[in-house]
Design a protein around this motif. Structure first.
Motif, PDB file in Angstrom:
ATOM      1  N   SER A  34       0.960  -1.167  -0.091  1.00  0.00           N
ATOM      2  CA  SER A  34       0.030  -0.120   0.084  1.00  0.00           C
ATOM      3  C   SER A  34       0.823   1.283  -0.070  1.00  0.00           C
ATOM      4  O   SER A  34       0.395   2.319  -0.538  1.00  0.00           O
ATOM      5  N   ARG A  35       2.100   1.017   0.570  1.00  0.00           N
ATOM      6  CA  ARG A  35       3.012   2.299   0.451  1.00  0.00           C
ATOM      7  C   ARG A  35       4.255   1.866  -0.217  1.00  0.00           C
ATOM      8  O   ARG A  35       5.338   2.724   0.010  1.00  0.00           O
ATOM      9  N   ARG A  36       4.333   0.970  -1.000  1.00  0.00           N
ATOM     10  CA  ARG A  36       5.491   0.362  -1.938  1.00  0.00           C
ATOM     11  C   ARG A  36       6.540   0.356  -1.104  1.00  0.00           C
ATOM     12  O   ARG A  36       7.781   0.805  -1.387  1.00  0.00           O
ATOM     13  N   GLY A  37       6.474  -0.223   0.261  1.00  0.00           N
ATOM     14  CA  GLY A  37       7.562  -0.306   1.041  1.00  0.00           C
ATOM     15  C   GLY A  37       8.065   0.610   1.940  1.00  0.00           C
ATOM     16  O   GLY A  37       9.023   0.421   2.721  1.00  0.00           O
ATOM     17  N   ARG A  38       7.408   1.800   1.647  1.00  0.00           N
ATOM     18  CA  ARG A  38       8.184   3.097   2.374  1.00  0.00           C
ATOM     19  C   ARG A  38       7.572   3.032   3.949  1.00  0.00           C
ATOM     20  O   ARG A  38       6.280   2.931   4.194  1.00  0.00           O
ATOM     21  N   GLY A  39       8.680   3.298   4.822  1.00  0.00           N
ATOM     22  CA  GLY A  39       8.253   3.007   6.208  1.00  0.00           C
ATOM     23  C   GLY A  39       7.994   1.425   6.716  1.00  0.00           C
ATOM     24  O   GLY A  39       7.520   1.473   7.846  1.00  0.00           O
ATOM     25  N   ARG A  40       8.304   0.778   5.660  1.00  0.00           N
ATOM     26  CA  ARG A  40       7.768  -0.769   6.244  1.00  0.00           C
ATOM     27  C   ARG A  40       9.016  -1.572   6.226  1.00  0.00           C
ATOM     28  O   ARG A  40      10.016  -1.649   5.245  1.00  0.00           O
ATOM     29  N   TRP A  41       8.992  -2.478   7.262  1.00  0.00           N
ATOM     30  CA  TRP A  41      10.175  -3.391   7.472  1.00  0.00           C
ATOM     31  C   TRP A  41       9.663  -4.794   7.588  1.00  0.00           C
ATOM     32  O   TRP A  41       8.839  -4.993   8.595  1.00  0.00           O
ATOM     33  N   ALA A  42       9.809  -5.809   6.847  1.00  0.00           N
ATOM     34  CA  ALA A  42       9.405  -7.069   7.303  1.00  0.00           C
ATOM     35  C   ALA A  42      10.170  -7.713   8.065  1.00  0.00           C
ATOM     36  O   ALA A  42      11.373  -7.674   8.220  1.00  0.00           O
ATOM     37  N   TRP A  43       9.417  -8.608   8.803  1.00  0.00           N
ATOM     38  CA  TRP A  43      10.263  -9.453   9.721  1.00  0.00           C
ATOM     39  C   TRP A  43      10.130 -11.175   9.131  1.00  0.00           C
ATOM     40  O   TRP A  43      10.764 -11.865   9.825  1.00  0.00           O
ATOM     41  N   ALA A  44       9.345 -11.212   8.329  1.00  0.00           N
ATOM     42  CA  ALA A  44       9.549 -12.501   7.555  1.00  0.00           C
ATOM     43  C   ALA A  44       9.151 -12.229   5.941  1.00  0.00           C
ATOM     44  O   ALA A  44       8.103 -11.649   5.707  1.00  0.00           O
ATOM     45  N   ASP A  45      10.041 -12.990   5.241  1.00  0.00           N
ATOM     46  CA  ASP A  45       9.601 -12.965   3.845  1.00  0.00           C
ATOM     47  C   ASP A  45      10.320 -14.227   3.275  1.00  0.00           C
ATOM     48  O   ASP A  45      11.162 -14.445   3.434  1.00  0.00           O
ATOM     49  N   MET A  46       9.695 -14.451   2.058  1.00  0.00           N
ATOM     50  CA  MET A  46      10.184 -15.562   1.070  1.00  0.00           C
ATOM     51  C   MET A  46      11.462 -14.795   0.298  1.00  0.00           C
ATOM     52  O   MET A  46      11.144 -13.702  -0.144  1.00  0.00           O
ATOM     53  N   TYR A  47      12.248 -15.777  -0.193  1.00  0.00           N
ATOM     54  CA  TYR A  47      13.263 -15.173  -1.177  1.00  0.00           C
ATOM     55  C   TYR A  47      12.555 -14.918  -2.462  1.00  0.00           C
ATOM     56  O   TYR A  47      11.744 -15.809  -2.722  1.00  0.00           O
ATOM     57  N   PRO A  48      13.110 -13.940  -3.151  1.00  0.00           N
ATOM     58  CA  PRO A  48      14.168 -12.946  -2.879  1.00  0.00           C
ATOM     59  C   PRO A  48      13.110 -11.684  -2.176  1.00  0.00           C
ATOM     60  O   PRO A  48      12.456 -11.208  -2.263  1.00  0.00           O
ATOM     61  N   GLN A  49      13.817 -11.686  -0.782  1.00  0.00           N
ATOM     62  CA  GLN A  49      13.076 -10.973   0.159  1.00  0.00           C
ATOM     63  C   GLN A  49      13.235  -9.409  -0.185  1.00  0.00           C
ATOM     64  O   GLN A  49      14.263  -8.806  -0.750  1.00  0.00           O
ATOM     65  N   LYS A  50      12.384  -8.439   0.058  1.00  0.00           N
ATOM     66  CA  LYS A  50      12.424  -6.935  -0.186  1.00  0.00           C
ATOM     67  C   LYS A  50      12.653  -6.431   0.928  1.00  0.00           C
ATOM     68  O   LYS A  50      12.403  -6.689   2.034  1.00  0.00           O
ATOM     69  N   PRO A  51      13.526  -5.259   0.555  1.00  0.00           N
ATOM     70  CA  PRO A  51      13.837  -4.375   1.526  1.00  0.00           C
ATOM     71  C   PRO A  51      12.767  -3.374   2.255  1.00  0.00           C
ATOM     72  O   PRO A  51      11.764  -3.102   1.657  1.00  0.00           O
ATOM     73  N   GLY A  52      13.167  -3.150   3.387  1.00  0.00           N
ATOM     74  CA  GLY A  52      12.438  -2.493   4.330  1.00  0.00           C
ATOM     75  C   GLY A  52      13.167  -1.083   4.080  1.00  0.00           C
ATOM     76  O   GLY A  52      14.434  -0.552   3.957  1.00  0.00           O
ATOM     77  N   LEU A  53      11.972  -0.072   3.720  1.00  0.00           N
ATOM     78  CA  LEU A  53      12.606   1.450   3.212  1.00  0.00           C
ATOM     79  C   LEU A  53      12.248   2.578   4.254  1.00  0.00           C
ATOM     80  O   LEU A  53      11.335   2.145   5.043  1.00  0.00           O
ATOM     81  N   SER A  54      12.977   3.559   4.223  1.00  0.00           N
ATOM     82  CA  SER A  54      12.468   4.769   5.051  1.00  0.00           C
ATOM     83  C   SER A  54      11.454   5.374   4.441  1.00  0.00           C
ATOM     84  O   SER A  54      10.798   5.098   3.242  1.00  0.00           O
ATOM     85  N   PRO A  55      10.670   6.201   5.238  1.00  0.00           N
ATOM     86  CA  PRO A  55       9.415   6.941   4.583  1.00  0.00           C
ATOM     87  C   PRO A  55       9.993   7.721   3.185  1.00  0.00           C
ATOM     88  O   PRO A  55       9.128   7.828   2.487  1.00  0.00           O
ATOM     89  N   GLU A  56      10.984   7.887   3.078  1.00  0.00           N
ATOM     90  CA  GLU A  56      11.619   8.653   1.780  1.00  0.00           C
ATOM     91  C   GLU A  56      11.959   7.629   0.597  1.00  0.00           C
ATOM     92  O   GLU A  56      12.130   8.271  -0.442  1.00  0.00           O
ATOM     93  N   GLY A  57      11.957   6.331   1.090  1.00  0.00           N
ATOM     94  CA  GLY A  57      12.231   5.369  -0.024  1.00  0.00           C
ATOM     95  C   GLY A  57      13.489   4.921  -0.068  1.00  0.00           C
ATOM     96  O   GLY A  57      13.790   4.098  -1.050  1.00  0.00           O
ATOM     97  N   ASP A  58      14.348   5.029   0.793  1.00  0.00           N
ATOM     98  CA  ASP A  58      15.612   4.715   0.785  1.00  0.00           C
ATOM     99  C   ASP A  58      15.746   3.114   1.521  1.00  0.00           C
ATOM    100  O   ASP A  58      15.145   3.130   2.762  1.00  0.00           O
ATOM    101  N   VAL A  59      16.510   2.618   1.047  1.00  0.00           N
ATOM    102  CA  VAL A  59      16.670   1.108   1.332  1.00  0.00           C
ATOM    103  C   VAL A  59      17.392   1.243   2.975  1.00  0.00           C
ATOM    104  O   VAL A  59      18.501   1.916   2.969  1.00  0.00           O
TER     105      VAL A  59
END
Length: 246
Positions: A145-170
């Motif tokens: 819903s926010r394309r990963g911005r401000g979101r950090w996964a604690w579980a994910d299948m490979y290839p796991q997506k990065p958690g991003l800052s609110p500005e969109g930085d890895v």
């Protein structure tokens, strides 16, 4: 003993066993772990346990030993997370207790909680923390819903997506030691599964896939695939976990 699949290496123990806390702390420090995140995602903070942990860590530091830092994961459901956050704020953060042990990100104590809860907090609370929303599986709405911005996964299948800052930085990625091996969340991947080999972790489901029953279970293939990809992406921070938070 319904929650044990086998006897732990250190024997059966309670989470507030001070000797076990010290032993695990020495191991975490030796492994280079900077911080731990405590599971408070079910509306419970396990206050007695984290109080014991923080007291023991303070004693260890006074004795000249290193310890990791600590932060708390309040979950992804607003009302449940609110219960955990309120208890932590009242008992720990608002009082400044053990503040030398708090893990800080961007100069502030890190807290993992839903954006819908964070946005309703007082300005004092919002300014106090660096907040990120965290849950499992980055193909779901909490992440997309926010394309990963401000979101950090604690579980994910490979290839796991990065958690991003609110500005969109890895800024974060998860590295898992293994996955669900009993059909939970639609997978029997277990400890040996990789995208390349597609091998499950076990030959049956009687032990939920944690026995070393076949030639691949003990090789850490799932962990290695996650680890290698995280090193390729090279985020500033990685969080290491497994199913079920073990």
């Amino acid at each position: 003993f319904g929650h044990y699949w086998a006897e732990p290496y250190l024997g059966y123990y309670r989470s507030d066993d001070e000797w076990v806390i010290r032993k695990h702390t020495y191991q975490l420090v030796a492994a280079g772990i900077d911080f731990i995140f405590v599971d408070a995602t079910n509306g419970l903070t396990y206050e007695n346990t984290y109080e014991t942990l923080l007291r023991v860590w303070s004693e260890m530091r006074a004795e000249g030993h290193d310890t990791p830092q600590i932060c708390f994961h309040c979950g992804d459901e607003r009302d449940v997370a609110a219960n955990s956050f309120k208890a932590l704020w009242n008992n720990l953060y608002s009082t400044g207790r053990y503040e030398d042990l708090w893990f800080r990100h961007e100069g502030k104590p890190l807290i993992l909680l839903p954006r819908a809860l964070y946005s309703k907090l007082s300005k004092e609370m919002q300014d106090f923390f660096t907040a990120r929303q965290s849950w499992a599986f980055t193909n779901d709405d909490w992440y997309t819903s926010r394309r990963g911005r401000g979101r950090w996964a604690w579980a994910d299948m490979y290839p796991q997506k990065p958690g991003l800052s609110p500005e969109g930085d890895v800024e974060q990625m998860i590295i898992m030691s293994g996955f669900w091996a009993n059909g939970s969340n639609g997978t029997n991947a277990g400890r040996s599964y990789t995208k390349a080999n597609g091998i499950p972790a076990h030959e049956g489901d009687w032990d939920f896939g944690f026995a070393l029953m076949n030639t691949t279970s003990g090789l850490g293939l799932a962990f290695q695939e996650h680890f290698d990809y995280a090193m390729e992406v090279d985020p500033p921070l990685v969080m290491i976990t497994g199913w079920n938070e073990w």
